[in-house]
Scaffold this motif. Structure first.
Motif, mmCIF file in Angstrom:
data_model
loop_
_atom_site.group_PDB
_atom_site.id
_atom_site.type_symbol
_atom_site.label_atom_id
_atom_site.label_comp_id
_atom_site.label_asym_id
_atom_site.label_seq_id
_atom_site.Cartn_x
_atom_site.Cartn_y
_atom_site.Cartn_z
ATOM 1 N N ASN A 193 0.850 -1.179 0.000
ATOM 2 C CA ASN A 193 0.000 0.000 0.000
ATOM 3 C C ASN A 193 0.896 1.243 0.000
ATOM 4 O OD1 ASN A 193 -1.366 2.224 1.708
ATOM 5 N ND2 ASN A 193 -3.049 0.942 0.973
ATOM 6 N N PRO A 194 0.624 2.246 -0.852
ATOM 7 C CA PRO A 194 1.489 3.430 -0.937
ATOM 8 C C PRO A 194 1.630 4.183 0.393
ATOM 9 C CG PRO A 194 -0.029 3.387 -2.780
ATOM 10 C CD PRO A 194 -0.439 2.281 -1.854
ATOM 11 N N GLN A 195 0.529 4.325 1.137
ATOM 12 C CA GLN A 195 0.606 5.042 2.414
ATOM 13 C C GLN A 195 1.473 4.275 3.410
ATOM 14 O OE1 GLN A 195 -2.450 4.562 0.819
ATOM 15 N NE2 GLN A 195 -2.460 6.649 0.018
ATOM 16 N N ALA A 196 1.335 2.961 3.451
ATOM 17 C CA ALA A 196 2.164 2.146 4.343
ATOM 18 C C ALA A 196 3.631 2.260 3.940
ATOM 19 C CB ALA A 196 1.716 0.686 4.307
ATOM 20 N N ASP A 245 -2.832 0.417 -4.522
ATOM 21 C CA ASP A 245 -3.917 0.796 -3.620
ATOM 22 C C ASP A 245 -4.806 -0.395 -3.280
ATOM 23 O OD1 ASP A 245 -3.306 3.548 -3.357
ATOM 24 O OD2 ASP A 245 -4.122 3.917 -5.354
ATOM 25 N N ALA A 246 -4.664 -1.491 -4.014
ATOM 26 C CA ALA A 246 -5.485 -2.681 -3.775
ATOM 27 C C ALA A 246 -4.988 -3.505 -2.583
ATOM 28 C CB ALA A 246 -5.526 -3.555 -5.026
ATOM 29 N N VAL A 247 -3.824 -3.155 -2.038
ATOM 30 C CA VAL A 247 -3.256 -3.886 -0.904
ATOM 31 C C VAL A 247 -3.585 -3.129 0.380
ATOM 32 C CG1 VAL A 247 -1.123 -4.758 0.139
ATOM 33 C CG2 VAL A 247 -1.393 -4.779 -2.340
ATOM 34 N N GLU A 248 -4.120 -3.859 1.344
ATOM 35 C CA GLU A 248 -4.432 -3.254 2.640
ATOM 36 C C GLU A 248 -3.160 -2.804 3.343
ATOM 37 O OE1 GLU A 248 -7.377 -2.748 4.348
ATOM 38 O OE2 GLU A 248 -8.383 -3.254 2.468
ATOM 39 N N PRO A 249 -3.202 -1.668 4.061
ATOM 40 C CA PRO A 249 -2.037 -1.280 4.864
ATOM 41 C C PRO A 249 -1.738 -2.392 5.883
ATOM 42 C CG PRO A 249 -3.600 0.541 4.686
ATOM 43 C CD PRO A 249 -4.273 -0.669 4.102
ATOM 44 N N GLY A 250 -0.472 -2.642 6.116
ATOM 45 C CA GLY A 250 -0.098 -3.704 7.050
ATOM 46 C C GLY A 250 0.011 -5.068 6.392
#
Length: 171
Positions: free
Chosen positions: A31-34, A63-68
Motif C-alpha cells: 500500500n502506498p501510504q504504508a 492501492d489494492a493492498v491493505e495497509p499492514g
C-alpha cells in the motif's frame, strides 16, 4: 499474502512461452501510504525478512493492498535451469521465490512444533507469515539459487522460446 496467477496455476501455463513472456516477474506489492510511512518508494529494492530468513524484492505500490499487508504472485519464480529453462531466464533473475521466508513449522508457546500446512490442501501456510520490509542495498533477487542440471540429455536450456507449429514460424 500470495496467490497464483491463473496463467501459471498449473505447469502447463508456466511452460507456455507466450504466457511466460506476459508474466515473468513478481514484485512485492505494498500500500502506498504504508510504504511512505516506512520511507519506501515505488520501484525500490527491499529486504523482506521473516523468522525463517530474508530475501530481496522489487517494491511496487498498489492501492489494492491493505495497509499492514504485502502481496505477491506465487508460481512465477523458477530456479535457474528448472523445467529446461535457460539459467538466465527472467523467471530466475527477476522473479522472487518466497519459499526463503515461509516457515514450514510453527512452535507454540509450550514448545510444541507443528507443520505450518493448510490442513485441507497440505500447502505451506503462506497466509500467516509475518514479515518486516526495509530498504536493500542490493538491486537484484537474493538469495541466489544454484543452477539445476538437466535430468535428461534432451532438456537443453533453450536460449529463445518461440510459439510455432512448423519450421520457420507461422501457424
Amino acid at each position: 499474502i500470495t496467490q497464483r496467477p491463473m496463467t501459471h496455476y498449473h505447469s502447463w501455463g508456466s511452460q507456455n512461452a507466450w504466457l511466460r513472456q506476459l508474466l515473468m516477474e513478481n514484485p512485492l506489492f505494498i500500500n502506498p501510504q504504508a510504504a511512505h510511512a516506512l520511507g519506501l518508494t515505488d520501484g525500490q529494492w527491499v529486504w523482506i525478512e521473516s523468522r525463517q530468513g530474508r530475501m530481496t524484492a522489487k517494491l511496487r505500490f498498489s492501492d489494492a493492498v491493505e495497509p499492514g499487508t504485502v502481496w505477491t504472485w506465487n508460481a512465477i519464480a523458477k530456479a535457474p535451469g528448472a523445467w529446461g529453462l535457460h539459467p538466465d531466464a527472467p523467471e530466475s533473475q527477476q522473479a522472487i521465490l518466497v519459499n526463503h521466508i515461509v516457515p514450514d513449522t510453527l512452535t507454540s508457546r509450550d514448545g510444541t512444533v507443528t507443520f505450518n500446512n493448510d490442513p485441507i490442501t497440505g500447502q505451506a501456510g503462506w497466509y500467516d507469515t509475518k514479515v518486516r520490509v526495509y530498504p536493500s542495498e542490493l538491486h537484484e533477487v537474493w538469495p541466489k539459487v544454484a543452477p539445476l542440471k538437466p535430468r535428461r540429455a534432451d532438456m537443453v536450456n533453450l536460449p529463445h522460446l518461440r510459439y510455432t507449429t512448423r519450421k520457420g514460424g507461422g501457424r
